[in-house]
Design a protein around this motif. Sequence first.
Motif, PDB file in Angstrom:
ATOM      1  N   VAL A 397     -40.058  -6.357  24.050  1.00  0.00           N
ATOM      2  CA  VAL A 397     -39.173  -5.222  23.782  1.00  0.00           C
ATOM      3  C   VAL A 397     -40.030  -4.031  23.357  1.00  0.00           C
ATOM      4  O   VAL A 397     -40.733  -4.097  22.338  1.00  0.00           O
ATOM      5  CB  VAL A 397     -38.138  -5.545  22.677  1.00  0.00           C
ATOM      6  CG1 VAL A 397     -37.184  -4.374  22.486  1.00  0.00           C
ATOM      7  CG2 VAL A 397     -37.368  -6.809  23.020  1.00  0.00           C
ATOM      8  N   LYS A 398     -39.967  -2.972  24.129  1.00  0.00           N
ATOM      9  CA  LYS A 398     -40.787  -1.779  23.865  1.00  0.00           C
ATOM     10  C   LYS A 398     -40.074  -0.851  22.877  1.00  0.00           C
ATOM     11  O   LYS A 398     -38.864  -0.970  22.669  1.00  0.00           O
ATOM     12  CB  LYS A 398     -41.064  -1.043  25.180  1.00  0.00           C
ATOM     13  CG  LYS A 398     -41.903  -1.869  26.153  1.00  0.00           C
ATOM     14  CD  LYS A 398     -42.043  -1.162  27.485  1.00  0.00           C
ATOM     15  CE  LYS A 398     -42.813  -2.046  28.488  1.00  0.00           C
ATOM     16  NZ  LYS A 398     -42.880  -1.428  29.821  1.00  0.00           N
ATOM     17  N   PRO A 399     -40.822   0.091  22.285  1.00  0.00           N
ATOM     18  CA  PRO A 399     -40.196   1.045  21.349  1.00  0.00           C
ATOM     19  C   PRO A 399     -39.049   1.810  22.003  1.00  0.00           C
ATOM     20  O   PRO A 399     -39.164   2.251  23.150  1.00  0.00           O
ATOM     21  CB  PRO A 399     -41.343   1.993  20.995  1.00  0.00           C
ATOM     22  CG  PRO A 399     -42.575   1.193  21.221  1.00  0.00           C
ATOM     23  CD  PRO A 399     -42.281   0.291  22.381  1.00  0.00           C
ATOM     24  N   GLY A 400     -37.943   1.926  21.278  1.00  0.00           N
ATOM     25  CA  GLY A 400     -36.777   2.649  21.785  1.00  0.00           C
ATOM     26  C   GLY A 400     -35.804   1.788  22.557  1.00  0.00           C
ATOM     27  O   GLY A 400     -34.697   2.224  22.866  1.00  0.00           O
ATOM     28  N   GLU A 401     -36.176   0.543  22.886  1.00  0.00           N
ATOM     29  CA  GLU A 401     -35.303  -0.344  23.654  1.00  0.00           C
ATOM     30  C   GLU A 401     -34.417  -1.177  22.731  1.00  0.00           C
ATOM     31  O   GLU A 401     -34.767  -1.444  21.584  1.00  0.00           O
ATOM     32  CB  GLU A 401     -36.131  -1.286  24.536  1.00  0.00           C
ATOM     33  CG  GLU A 401     -36.836  -0.601  25.683  1.00  0.00           C
ATOM     34  CD  GLU A 401     -37.582  -1.582  26.586  1.00  0.00           C
ATOM     35  OE1 GLU A 401     -37.911  -1.193  27.706  1.00  0.00           O
ATOM     36  OE2 GLU A 401     -37.838  -2.728  26.143  1.00  0.00           O
ATOM     37  N   LYS A 402     -33.274  -1.615  23.280  1.00  0.00           N
ATOM     38  CA  LYS A 402     -32.404  -2.533  22.548  1.00  0.00           C
ATOM     39  C   LYS A 402     -32.904  -3.956  22.739  1.00  0.00           C
ATOM     40  O   LYS A 402     -33.370  -4.316  23.819  1.00  0.00           O
ATOM     41  CB  LYS A 402     -30.963  -2.417  23.064  1.00  0.00           C
ATOM     42  CG  LYS A 402     -30.264  -1.135  22.653  1.00  0.00           C
ATOM     43  CD  LYS A 402     -28.839  -1.112  23.186  1.00  0.00           C
ATOM     44  CE  LYS A 402     -28.126   0.180  22.769  1.00  0.00           C
ATOM     45  NZ  LYS A 402     -26.769   0.253  23.333  1.00  0.00           N
ATOM     46  N   ILE A 403     -32.793  -4.744  21.699  1.00  0.00           N
ATOM     47  CA  ILE A 403     -33.205  -6.156  21.766  1.00  0.00           C
ATOM     48  C   ILE A 403     -32.093  -6.933  22.477  1.00  0.00           C
ATOM     49  O   ILE A 403     -30.933  -6.889  22.053  1.00  0.00           O
ATOM     50  CB  ILE A 403     -33.479  -6.708  20.355  1.00  0.00           C
ATOM     51  CG1 ILE A 403     -34.671  -5.954  19.740  1.00  0.00           C
ATOM     52  CG2 ILE A 403     -33.748  -8.209  20.397  1.00  0.00           C
ATOM     53  CD1 ILE A 403     -34.920  -6.249  18.275  1.00  0.00           C
ATOM     54  N   PRO A 404     -32.424  -7.637  23.583  1.00  0.00           N
ATOM     55  CA  PRO A 404     -31.372  -8.258  24.392  1.00  0.00           C
ATOM     56  C   PRO A 404     -30.851  -9.595  23.881  1.00  0.00           C
ATOM     57  O   PRO A 404     -29.731  -9.975  24.181  1.00  0.00           O
ATOM     58  CB  PRO A 404     -32.043  -8.432  25.763  1.00  0.00           C
ATOM     59  CG  PRO A 404     -33.500  -8.508  25.467  1.00  0.00           C
ATOM     60  CD  PRO A 404     -33.749  -7.716  24.224  1.00  0.00           C
ATOM     61  N   LEU A 405     -31.661 -10.347  23.107  1.00  0.00           N
ATOM     62  CA  LEU A 405     -31.267 -11.681  22.654  1.00  0.00           C
ATOM     63  C   LEU A 405     -31.796 -11.941  21.243  1.00  0.00           C
ATOM     64  O   LEU A 405     -32.785 -11.344  20.826  1.00  0.00           O
ATOM     65  CB  LEU A 405     -31.809 -12.758  23.602  1.00  0.00           C
ATOM     66  CG  LEU A 405     -31.238 -12.775  25.026  1.00  0.00           C
ATOM     67  CD1 LEU A 405     -32.200 -13.465  25.972  1.00  0.00           C
ATOM     68  CD2 LEU A 405     -29.883 -13.457  25.061  1.00  0.00           C
ATOM     69  N   ASP A 406     -31.140 -12.848  20.519  1.00  0.00           N
ATOM     70  CA  ASP A 406     -31.629 -13.245  19.198  1.00  0.00           C
ATOM     71  C   ASP A 406     -32.950 -14.000  19.342  1.00  0.00           C
ATOM     72  O   ASP A 406     -33.141 -14.751  20.312  1.00  0.00           O
ATOM     73  CB  ASP A 406     -30.620 -14.179  18.510  1.00  0.00           C
ATOM     74  CG  ASP A 406     -29.395 -13.445  18.000  1.00  0.00           C
ATOM     75  OD1 ASP A 406     -29.239 -12.263  18.349  1.00  0.00           O
ATOM     76  OD2 ASP A 406     -28.591 -14.044  17.279  1.00  0.00           O
ATOM     77  N   GLY A 407     -33.856 -13.816  18.389  1.00  0.00           N
ATOM     78  CA  GLY A 407     -35.115 -14.546  18.453  1.00  0.00           C
ATOM     79  C   GLY A 407     -35.992 -14.309  17.243  1.00  0.00           C
ATOM     80  O   GLY A 407     -35.612 -13.610  16.292  1.00  0.00           O
ATOM     81  N   ASP A 408     -37.181 -14.909  17.285  1.00  0.00           N
ATOM     82  CA  ASP A 408     -38.182 -14.748  16.227  1.00  0.00           C
ATOM     83  C   ASP A 408     -39.350 -13.918  16.757  1.00  0.00           C
ATOM     84  O   ASP A 408     -39.825 -14.160  17.871  1.00  0.00           O
ATOM     85  CB  ASP A 408     -38.711 -16.116  15.774  1.00  0.00           C
ATOM     86  CG  ASP A 408     -37.621 -16.968  15.133  1.00  0.00           C
ATOM     87  OD1 ASP A 408     -36.729 -16.387  14.507  1.00  0.00           O
ATOM     88  OD2 ASP A 408     -37.661 -18.209  15.280  1.00  0.00           O
ATOM     89  N   VAL A 409     -39.808 -12.971  15.962  1.00  0.00           N
ATOM     90  CA  VAL A 409     -40.964 -12.145  16.345  1.00  0.00           C
ATOM     91  C   VAL A 409     -42.222 -13.017  16.310  1.00  0.00           C
ATOM     92  O   VAL A 409     -42.507 -13.677  15.307  1.00  0.00           O
ATOM     93  CB  VAL A 409     -41.118 -10.942  15.392  1.00  0.00           C
ATOM     94  CG1 VAL A 409     -42.369 -10.145  15.750  1.00  0.00           C
ATOM     95  CG2 VAL A 409     -39.884 -10.047  15.445  1.00  0.00           C
TER      96      VAL A 409
END
Length: 875
Positions: A397-409
Amino acid sequence: MRGLSEEKKASCCSSSEEILKDEAVSCCSSAKEKEKTETSCCSTVKKEKEPEATCCSNATEEVEANSTCCSSDTTSNEAPQDHCCGNEQEEVSCCSSGADVGSAQSSNGMKFNVKGMDCPSCAATIEKGLQKISGVQSVSVKYGTGKMTVAAEDETLYDQVPKHIRKLGFEAEPVDRHKNKQTYKIEGMDCGSCAMTIEKHLSRNPAVQDVQVQFSTGKMHIQHTTSPKEIIKEVGRAGFQASMEGKNDDQNRKAAKGDGISTTTLSGVFLGLGFIGSFVNIPAEFITAFYAAAILIGGFKPARSAFYAIKSGSLDMNVLMASAAIGAALIGEWFEGAMVVWLFALGNTLQNRSIERTRESIRSLINLTPKEATVKSGNQLVRKAVEEVGIGEVIVVKPGEKIPLDGDVITGISSVNQAPITGESLPVDKQMGDIVYAGTVNESGSLEIEVTKLVEDTTIAKIIHLVEEAQEKRAPTQAFVDRFARVYTPIVFTLALLVMVVPPLFGFGTWGDWLYKGLALLVVACPCALVISTPVAIVSAIGNAAKNGVLIKGGTFLEKAGTIKAIAFDKTGTLTEGRPKVSEVHALGVSEDELIRVTRTIEEHSTHPIAQAIITYASERNMTAIEGEDFQAIAGKGAKAKLAGVEYFAGSPKLFEEIQVSLSDIKERIQQLQNEGHTIVVVGTSDKVLGLIAVADTIRDITVQSIQKLKQVGMQEMVMLTGDNKGTADKIARETGVDRYFAELLPDDKVSAVKKLQKEGKSVAMVGDGINDAPALATSDLGIAMGGAGTDTAMETADIVLMADNLEKLPHTIRLSRKALKVIKQNVWFSLVTKLAALLLIFPGFLTLWMAVLSDTGAALLVILNSMRLLRNKS
């Protein structure tokens, strides 16, 4: 198991996939197969109630060590293929057949989810109502969980249960059938009676097992054995448009609506031509023809809907309007008839557009998540539909984008705007190991995220599902209004018929005059504005709350929140962080730095929260540990380690008293800090004390502001419940601004504290984490859980869920609930007064037919617009 025959394998395994490769271990839970088919593994299967009974439904004998779970007279001498399933080609045993422990229908009955219960007395009503039905053996309804278990002599009776429940004013659904249900969006409904018409019409179709239509959300849930095309066709016959819910909602809606000039517009054109023609020299026959065309074009849909409503035994607005239009034409009032039809059509169009805006209040949440995700595949980045991304895959996920799914960084550092989920006003920093949610916005750095949930299981998906469910639940006010409307409409309809017939029979006026007044009364009879006064307001308020990070589980809880007079807060994790921090360092004979380094060295091998607090404190100040050895925990008292050959201790004052080290130099300070609610860690050797470190739970930054705002919105009393001593409780109470506290409480004592507040005549809300405070949350009038974004249990159990892990949105929730109650009262009174005024104006002859329509549709439209103000209510 390789040495066993295939028949033996099948006899004891619960499924064909459980056949083990290891010869020594069988698939039976007894683990040691002695190649005797007599000993059944079935009897070890977990049962819900009678553990001594076998899992075989046809067993009549108690299972003993050498007996089989089969009903046949199988003995050790019989052929091995005569296994307990009775079918040598089956790979599944009798244990895993239809009598599965997890299935909704079992020997103990069928389980149902019940909606619409407001209190335990509703559960008692349902139990009594169903027990009167012949063939029903037992009924158990649990109000707290919304579950019902019904046992019946004949399985066909289970299909009738939802219909009987609906007659009692509730909704029931078998827990194992929700997956087979389809959801359709319905357009063209004006009020709750339209929903009833569709339900009754479809219920008569033998291919439909169950159907529920919710006017407030414009949705239909149906279980059927025919095609979706046929269901859409049947809904169309009743005069409404249906489109299957799914990816192509917009296309379905457009297809259902069709293209071209609307019938409302065309009807208006002919009405205008007729009206203009009455002022110019045009034959009366042409003017009548224009009005007739306006009635036919604009009235076709209402007339068709009226036909199906009458057929299904409903008296909705379509029946009343069609009757009024036809009656007007029969007595020669063509202009009145045409005006009635056109105003009704125009009013419906405006109402539908307005209601659709409230129904789509949740659409902004649905649109939060992107349709595609960038998936890392080796060294390449591949774009995939979110539905195709599996658990364990890595997305970028790039800066400014919405996160598409739940997850761990797993890689990267960034700040994430979680407002769409939690309502938090400030972005939250994220780094490796942190959880991120679908629909939130990555603001700065690039992140690599390991997916932990499928698209249908994400937090945002659960929020959407819960909000839609909540919008369909009837509030007490709505339930009352619906009951009132069911009685009111037939009474006024009967009164209208009497007005048309009785006065002229006794010589009071002409038939035409009284027929006209009766028709006007018919139009006024429909309580459209009254019926939609509550659901539209509730849908708007729940939608607004969801967008602000608050889940309100239904209209009942929305109304309750507006009546709350006192709020009880759990201290730890609610008013405070729940994570202790170092509050004071007091050194004796050494520097503070040295004291912290020694303590860090001793505590580094401990996972205790206090030890972690000291380690964090040292890390933030770059104080490194010293080399040590022989690390050892002292249960309940502290820890010790050897540093440069000297044994050092870190623990409670009691530990040092036991090893006979004098605390005289710091005893007074220890006592003072303990009275203020600090936990003390004394550090030293077996000869002397080096100093002490005080640790305390810190108050959340937002807590004080939230409590002040709650006082501003008129909350009468705020109470803190804690297990801490009175000194700690008093200190936290003063710092947070709560009015009162109960200290030294066990979980059961918190329940007693809530009951005490209720006995004082207060309506009490309890705020906690949804798990540890479950008894108190259940006892209170309203249970509010915090931190729902990270806790599925909290989202499922509480009445209201604050998605953020703080109290920031609680004042907004109370304010919104109170405003919703105010709007509902305004709507109800306005609807009743308008209706009463219209009724009074009919008999003197002041109210014409078209004015009656205008008063009805106008009132409904104003009620909707008033309710829509809740959508724009600011947090």
